[in-house]
Design an enzyme around this catalytic site. Structure first.
Site, PDB file in Angstrom:
ATOM      1  N   GLU A  27     -11.846   8.425  -1.785  1.00 49.36           N
ATOM      2  CA  GLU A  27     -11.894   7.028  -2.212  1.00 49.36           C
ATOM      3  C   GLU A  27     -13.321   6.495  -2.092  1.00 49.36           C
ATOM      4  OE1 GLU A  27      -9.078   4.558  -0.110  1.00 49.36           O
ATOM      5  OE2 GLU A  27      -9.503   2.840  -1.392  1.00 49.36           O
ATOM      6  N   ASN A 174      -1.664   1.836  -7.064  1.00 50.66           N
ATOM      7  CA  ASN A 174      -1.649   2.385  -5.706  1.00 50.66           C
ATOM      8  C   ASN A 174      -1.136   1.306  -4.756  1.00 50.66           C
ATOM      9  OD1 ASN A 174      -2.747   4.107  -3.315  1.00 50.66           O
ATOM     10  ND2 ASN A 174      -3.712   2.112  -3.019  1.00 50.66           N
ATOM     11  N   GLU A 175      -0.222   1.649  -3.911  1.00 47.76           N
ATOM     12  CA  GLU A 175       0.307   0.717  -2.905  1.00 47.76           C
ATOM     13  C   GLU A 175       0.508  -0.668  -3.522  1.00 47.76           C
ATOM     14  OE1 GLU A 175      -1.769   0.871   0.883  1.00 47.76           O
ATOM     15  OE2 GLU A 175      -1.141   2.941   1.186  1.00 47.76           O
ATOM     16  N   TYR A 242       0.955   7.169   7.454  1.00 46.11           N
ATOM     17  CA  TYR A 242      -0.140   7.518   8.362  1.00 46.11           C
ATOM     18  C   TYR A 242       0.375   7.637   9.787  1.00 46.11           C
ATOM     19  CZ  TYR A 242      -3.665   6.686   4.769  1.00 46.11           C
ATOM     20  OH  TYR A 242      -4.446   6.778   3.633  1.00 46.11           O
ATOM     21  N   GLU A 299      -0.898  10.075   0.436  1.00 47.44           N
ATOM     22  CA  GLU A 299      -1.790   9.684   1.538  1.00 47.44           C
ATOM     23  C   GLU A 299      -1.082  10.012   2.849  1.00 47.44           C
ATOM     24  OE1 GLU A 299      -3.611   5.785   1.414  1.00 47.44           O
ATOM     25  OE2 GLU A 299      -3.880   5.920  -0.756  1.00 47.44           O
ATOM     26  N   GLN A 348      -8.889  11.423   4.475  1.00 50.22           N
ATOM     27  CA  GLN A 348      -9.477  11.679   3.187  1.00 50.22           C
ATOM     28  C   GLN A 348     -10.414  12.876   3.327  1.00 50.22           C
ATOM     29  OE1 GLN A 348     -11.094   8.201   1.268  1.00 50.22           O
ATOM     30  NE2 GLN A 348      -9.298   6.963   1.688  1.00 50.22           N
TER      31      GLN A 348
END
Ligand code: AHR
Length: 494
Positions: A27, A174-175, A242, A299, A348
């Site tokens: 990103e 995204n999200e 996460y 992710e 990432q």
């Protein structure tokens, strides 16, 4: 030493482990793109067309199959036309999400495809649904993939690229339940339907469209989304999860300094992704009985407090043996769910969150997580084999977690690959595997083991790296190994 029994049934071949499960995410955040992957043609750091040679080499070594870009939250504020054409004319903007720094757009569409070509991986682009228009998204696809005369194809040619690129993976937002527009699932589903209509398959290029799926345990999102979209509209939905050791986003805990209970809590929260995937898959199966829609964990990884003295918006964190165990567990879980999980992208690639590579000026280090990806790469495009381990649990703070995580596959050459981790920090195990339906005479392996907080630094870049694994004995009907405490082991049988 406790002996744990493992059964591997070579006769029971399961799903294909898509190589894309070993994917990565990059990103415009902190030092991931700039400094990490891209330094520009005029940099003193050795580069090819601006891409760091050392980083590209390292990524090639682990055979990264796919790279996601430009975000993350950045994607829904990214306007692709700012990142094409002569660099001196490209717009400068504020990266509002990540540190408020000036983004000069010197890394854009052409540079991303160049990077993927150098690495030899598939590009995965996330389009802007949150703040961009349908027209903007449609034109980006035309710019990248149309081979003929059209306004966008002509613009691409003016910018030095005659032939279109091949683009398979395209995410539509995204999200969008959060940074991508704070939408409700029904609203997003309708927006998704509208935007995807104009994402055309030009000139023989076939897009694999990906809808924004749930945040962690938002089962309602998955249910509502799939009540509104079908395999006609999408090939996959995403899941983001996460591992935050404390569960508190304001005090996540440090990357290198942590107590034993925090270590085990990190493992427990990592293992939770198994339940998340299982439950989201149940909902998916209710709507999509023929398994035509895949699940992409696009992710995942650990998220700690940033390193002292670094910009809080840069999400820079160190990476220890704890992260290696987290990576091993996640990858084993994804392999085990490869009937539905068709791709996963760790967050990432460089210098951000659970990075596989860290850079400082011209120095580069491979983190323990990198080494796990290297040890697991043989699973890519292999076939998952049924395996079971009689586990032992660790009890702490009224919680209980299993010590061992494992997955097994057979590749196209007929070799068997076993990956196994032991998260216990004080107990070695003997693992006695009964291997059915598979004959072998040669064993080779690697082991990564160290104290839970051991890590590589720029002064000591190889403090922790895999060693040859020799602690095994071939049995009449299987294999016996000694699995050290706090370790990840990969074994190939042929
Ligand atoms: O990976 C960092 C951020 O985490 C991404 O931009 C966003 O999608 C997620 O919330």
């Amino acid at each position: 030493m406790t002996t744990l029994k493992m059964i591997i049934n070579g006769n029971n071949k399961k799903s294909k482990i898509n190589k894309e499960i070993y994917g990565h995410f990059s990103e415009h955040l902190g030092r991931c793109i700039y400094e990490g992957l891209y330094v520009g043609e005029n940099s003193k750091i050795p580069n090819t067309n601006g891409m760091r040679n050392d980083v590209v080499e390292a990524l090639k070594e682990i055979k990264i199959p796919v790279l996601r870009w430009p975000g993350g939250c950045f994607a829904d504020e990214y306007h692709w036309k700012d990142g094409i054409g002569p660099k001196e004319l490209r717009k400068k903007m504020i990266n509002t999400h990540w540190g408020g720094l000036v983004e000069d757009n010197s890394f854009g569409t052409h540079e991303f495809f160049e990077l993927c070509e150098q690495i030899g991986c598939e590009p995965y682009i996330a389009g802007n649904l949150g703040s961009g228009t349908v027209q903007e998204m449609a034109e980006w696809i035309e710019y990248m993939t149309f081979d003929g005369v059209s306004p966008m194809a002509n613009l691409r040619k003016q910018n030095g690229r005659e032939k279109p690129w091949k683009l398979k993976y395209f995410g539509i937002g995204n999200e969008n339940w959060g940074c991508g527009g704070s939408m409700q699932p029904d609203y997003y589903a309708n927006e998704y339907r509208r935007y995807q209509t104009y994402c055309r398959n030009f000139s023989g290029n076939e897009l694999f469209k990906i809808a924004c799926g749930p945040n962690s345990d938002d089962y309602n999102w998955t249910d509502k989304l799939l009540s509104n979209i079908t395999p006609y509209h999408t090939k996959a939905i995403s899941l983001h999860y996460y591992t935050v050791p404390t569960g508190d986003w304001n005090h996540k805990g440090k990357a290198t300094e942590f107590e034993i209970h925090e270590y085990y809590e990190t493992i427990r929260r990592t293992l939770y992704i198994d339940e998340l995937i299982t439950k989201h898959c149940e909902i998916m199966s209710k709507h999509d009985k023929n398994h035509e829609i895949g699940l992409i964990v696009d992710e995942w990884g650990t998220w700690y407090d940033v390193e002292d003295g670094t910009n809080p918006g840069f999400l820079y964190q160190q990476n220890t043996m704890r992260d290696a165990i987290v990576a091993a567990i996640n990858l084993n879980i994804f392999n085990q769910h490869s009937d539905r999980v068709i791709m996963a992208n760790i967050a990432q690639a460089v210098n951000v969150l659970q990075a596989i590579i860290l850079t400082e000026g011209k120095k580069m280090i491979k983190t323990p997580t990198y080494h796990v990806f290297n040890m697991y790469k043989e699973h890519q495009d292999s076939t998952l084999i049924d395996s079971f381990v009689e586990n032992k649990t660790i009890e702490y703070d009224a919680n209980s977690i299993p010590c061992i995580s494992q997955s097994v596959s057979i590749d196209f050459q007929g070799k068997m690959h076993i990956t196994v981790s032991n998260c216990s920090i004080d107990e070695d195990f003997e693992v006695e595997s009964n291997i059915l339906g598979f004959d072998f005479s040669r064993v080779a392996g690697k082991v990564l083991t160290a104290k839970m907080d051991a890590h590589n630094t720029f002064d000591d870049p190889n403090a922790i790296e895999p060693q040859a694994f020799t602690d095994f004995r071939i049995l009449k009907d299987g294999l016996k190994i000694k699995l050290p405490k706090c370790s990840v082991v990969s074994i190939t049988l042929e």
